[in-house]
Design a protein around this motif. Structure first.
Motif, short mmCIF file in Angstrom:
data_model
loop_
_atom_site.label_atom_id
_atom_site.label_comp_id
_atom_site.label_asym_id
_atom_site.label_seq_id
_atom_site.Cartn_x
_atom_site.Cartn_y
_atom_site.Cartn_z
N ARG A 65 0.92 -1.16 -0.01
CA ARG A 65 -0.08 -0.07 0.05
C ARG A 65 0.81 1.22 -0.03
O ARG A 65 0.54 2.37 -0.77
CB ARG A 65 -0.88 0.10 1.09
CG ARG A 65 -2.04 -1.12 1.23
CD ARG A 65 -2.92 -1.12 2.27
NE ARG A 65 -4.05 -1.93 2.32
CZ ARG A 65 -3.97 -3.27 2.67
NH1 ARG A 65 -2.81 -3.88 2.93
NH2 ARG A 65 -5.06 -3.76 2.40
N GLY A 66 1.79 1.25 0.86
CA GLY A 66 2.73 2.69 1.01
C GLY A 66 3.72 2.76 -0.14
O GLY A 66 3.47 3.96 -0.79
N TYR A 67 3.86 1.65 -0.87
CA TYR A 67 4.58 2.04 -2.16
C TYR A 67 3.61 2.47 -3.33
O TYR A 67 4.03 2.98 -4.30
CB TYR A 67 5.65 0.84 -2.41
CG TYR A 67 6.75 0.65 -1.63
CD1 TYR A 67 7.24 1.83 -0.96
CD2 TYR A 67 7.41 -0.60 -1.37
CE1 TYR A 67 8.40 1.71 -0.21
CE2 TYR A 67 8.48 -0.54 -0.74
CZ TYR A 67 9.02 0.37 0.27
OH TYR A 67 10.45 0.29 0.55
N VAL A 90 18.37 5.76 -5.44
CA VAL A 90 18.12 5.50 -4.09
C VAL A 90 17.24 4.23 -3.71
O VAL A 90 16.46 3.84 -4.46
CB VAL A 90 17.35 6.70 -3.33
CG1 VAL A 90 16.01 6.79 -3.71
CG2 VAL A 90 17.38 6.60 -1.92
N MET A 91 17.90 3.60 -2.67
CA MET A 91 17.09 2.17 -2.32
C MET A 91 16.46 2.26 -1.09
O MET A 91 16.92 2.88 0.08
CB MET A 91 18.12 1.18 -2.15
CG MET A 91 17.50 -0.29 -1.98
SD MET A 91 18.48 -1.55 -2.31
CE MET A 91 17.75 -2.86 -1.92
N LEU A 92 15.18 2.09 -1.08
CA LEU A 92 14.25 2.09 0.12
C LEU A 92 13.91 0.72 0.78
O LEU A 92 13.81 -0.03 0.12
CB LEU A 92 12.71 3.00 -0.01
CG LEU A 92 12.67 4.05 -0.91
CD1 LEU A 92 11.21 4.51 -1.06
CD2 LEU A 92 13.59 5.08 -0.14
N THR A 93 14.13 0.91 2.01
CA THR A 93 14.24 -0.58 2.88
C THR A 93 13.03 -1.08 3.69
O THR A 93 12.83 -2.03 4.34
CB THR A 93 15.54 -0.66 3.59
OG1 THR A 93 15.34 0.34 4.62
CG2 THR A 93 16.88 -0.53 2.67
N ALA A 94 11.96 -0.30 3.45
CA ALA A 94 10.73 -0.55 3.98
C ALA A 94 9.75 -1.70 3.05
O ALA A 94 10.30 -2.04 2.12
CB ALA A 94 9.74 0.48 4.10
N TYR A 95 9.08 -2.57 3.93
CA TYR A 95 8.43 -3.58 3.24
C TYR A 95 9.28 -4.68 2.65
O TYR A 95 10.47 -4.92 3.37
CB TYR A 95 7.39 -3.22 2.05
CG TYR A 95 6.49 -1.92 2.57
CD1 TYR A 95 5.27 -2.70 3.02
CD2 TYR A 95 6.53 -0.68 2.30
CE1 TYR A 95 4.26 -1.50 3.50
CE2 TYR A 95 5.55 0.33 2.80
CZ TYR A 95 4.31 -0.53 3.60
OH TYR A 95 3.48 0.59 3.71
N ASP A 96 9.52 -4.76 1.09
CA ASP A 96 10.27 -5.71 0.85
C ASP A 96 11.24 -5.07 -0.18
O ASP A 96 11.97 -5.68 -1.14
CB ASP A 96 9.68 -6.77 -0.19
CG ASP A 96 10.53 -8.17 -0.62
OD1 ASP A 96 11.48 -8.24 0.13
OD2 ASP A 96 10.25 -8.39 -1.58
N GLY A 97 11.55 -3.86 -0.15
CA GLY A 97 12.48 -2.85 -0.67
C GLY A 97 12.11 -2.52 -1.89
O GLY A 97 11.35 -2.96 -2.79
N LEU A 98 12.33 -1.31 -2.18
CA LEU A 98 11.83 -0.34 -3.41
C LEU A 98 13.22 0.34 -4.06
O LEU A 98 13.66 0.92 -3.24
CB LEU A 98 10.63 0.38 -3.46
CG LEU A 98 10.07 0.96 -4.53
CD1 LEU A 98 9.02 -0.01 -5.29
CD2 LEU A 98 9.49 2.21 -4.22
#
Ligand SMILES: C[S@@+](CC[C@H](N)C(=O)[O-])C[C@H]1O[C@@H](n2cnc3c(N)ncnc32)[C@H](O)[C@@H]1O
Length: 216
Positions: A44-46, A202-210
């Motif tokens: 949802r957040g992504y 940039v790499m986001l590490t919430a959930y399973d990564g984006l």
């Protein structure tokens, strides 16, 4: 008697609860369950981030690889200004059909075009037909992520945004004991996103990564 305190929510649960339920997107998730399809839509957040990024970059031509039931398709289409278009590549006819039904219900039936079958030959076709895009969302078979990234760079307009989902692969990318093909290919994708001089990322590490990149 000692009171048992309930466990703290994760940061992701906390944030998900902060936002009102999105009826259109909840409907998509239900349709995926009803059809016995895998429950692997973007988190949802992504999904919210996709909408914002399409809006913020004023992308007019968006390409998605991996449609499933249309969850990310709706998120991407919501960010488009009037006249913007979404091209969605999906392996399975029946998934593309459900995705199209769901985008139509959400008011984006005429915004989206589906190409079914293996994404790689379809990407080649799009290139041959001189189609170019300013926003990419890569969310299909993990073993092809490095190939999809090369195609996105070829098909991208200057400054185009390229996003890959599930880039932590359930934390397997950090575990040296994990040496399966998908894990090795995801590591390769992450390294390309981090080091390729054609990209800044940039790499986001919430959930399973984006992972989010921009073509420089
Ligand atoms: C994680 S799901 C996509 C979820 C979708 N992006 C969303 O968030 O709503 C991955 C999708 O990629 C599709 N897929 C797998 N291999 C593919 C391939 N080689 N070419 C095109 N699509 C593929 C699967 O059928 C599946 O629908």
């Amino acid at each position: 008697m000692e009171q048992q305190s309930s466990p703290l929510p994760t940061a992701e649960q906390y944030v998900d609860d902060l936002y009102a339920q999105d009826e259109q997107l909840e409907f998509v998730l239900q349709s995926i369950r009803d059809n016995g399809m895998p429950q692997i839509s973007v988190k949802r957040g992504y999904g919210r981030l996709l909408t914002l990024l399409v809006k913020m970059t004023r992308a007019g031509r968006v390409l998605e690889i991996g449609a499933l039931g249309g969850y990310s398709g709706i998120c991407l289409a919501r960010g488009l200004a009037k006249g913007g278009t979404l091209m969605s590549l999906e392996l399975r006819e029946e998934y593309a059909k459900l995705a199209h039904e769901n985008l139509t219900k959400a008011g984006f039936g005429n915004t989206v075009t589906y190409m079914t079958g293996e994404a790689l030959p379809n990407l080649e076709k799009l290139y041959a037909h001189n189609e170019r895009f300013d926003f990419f969302f890569i969310d299909a078979d993990k073993g092809n992520y490095p190939n999809y990234l090369e195609w996105a760079i070829k098909l991208g307009t200057p400054g185009a945004i390229i996003i890959g989902d599930n880039t932590l692969l359930h934390n397997k990318v950090m575990d040296p004991a994990e040496q399966g093909n998908n894990v090795r290919r995801m590591r390769e994708f992450n390294r390309m996103m981090a080091e390729d001089p054609r990209l800044e990322s940039v790499m986001l590490t919430a959930y399973d990564g984006l992972t989010i990149a921009r073509i420089v």
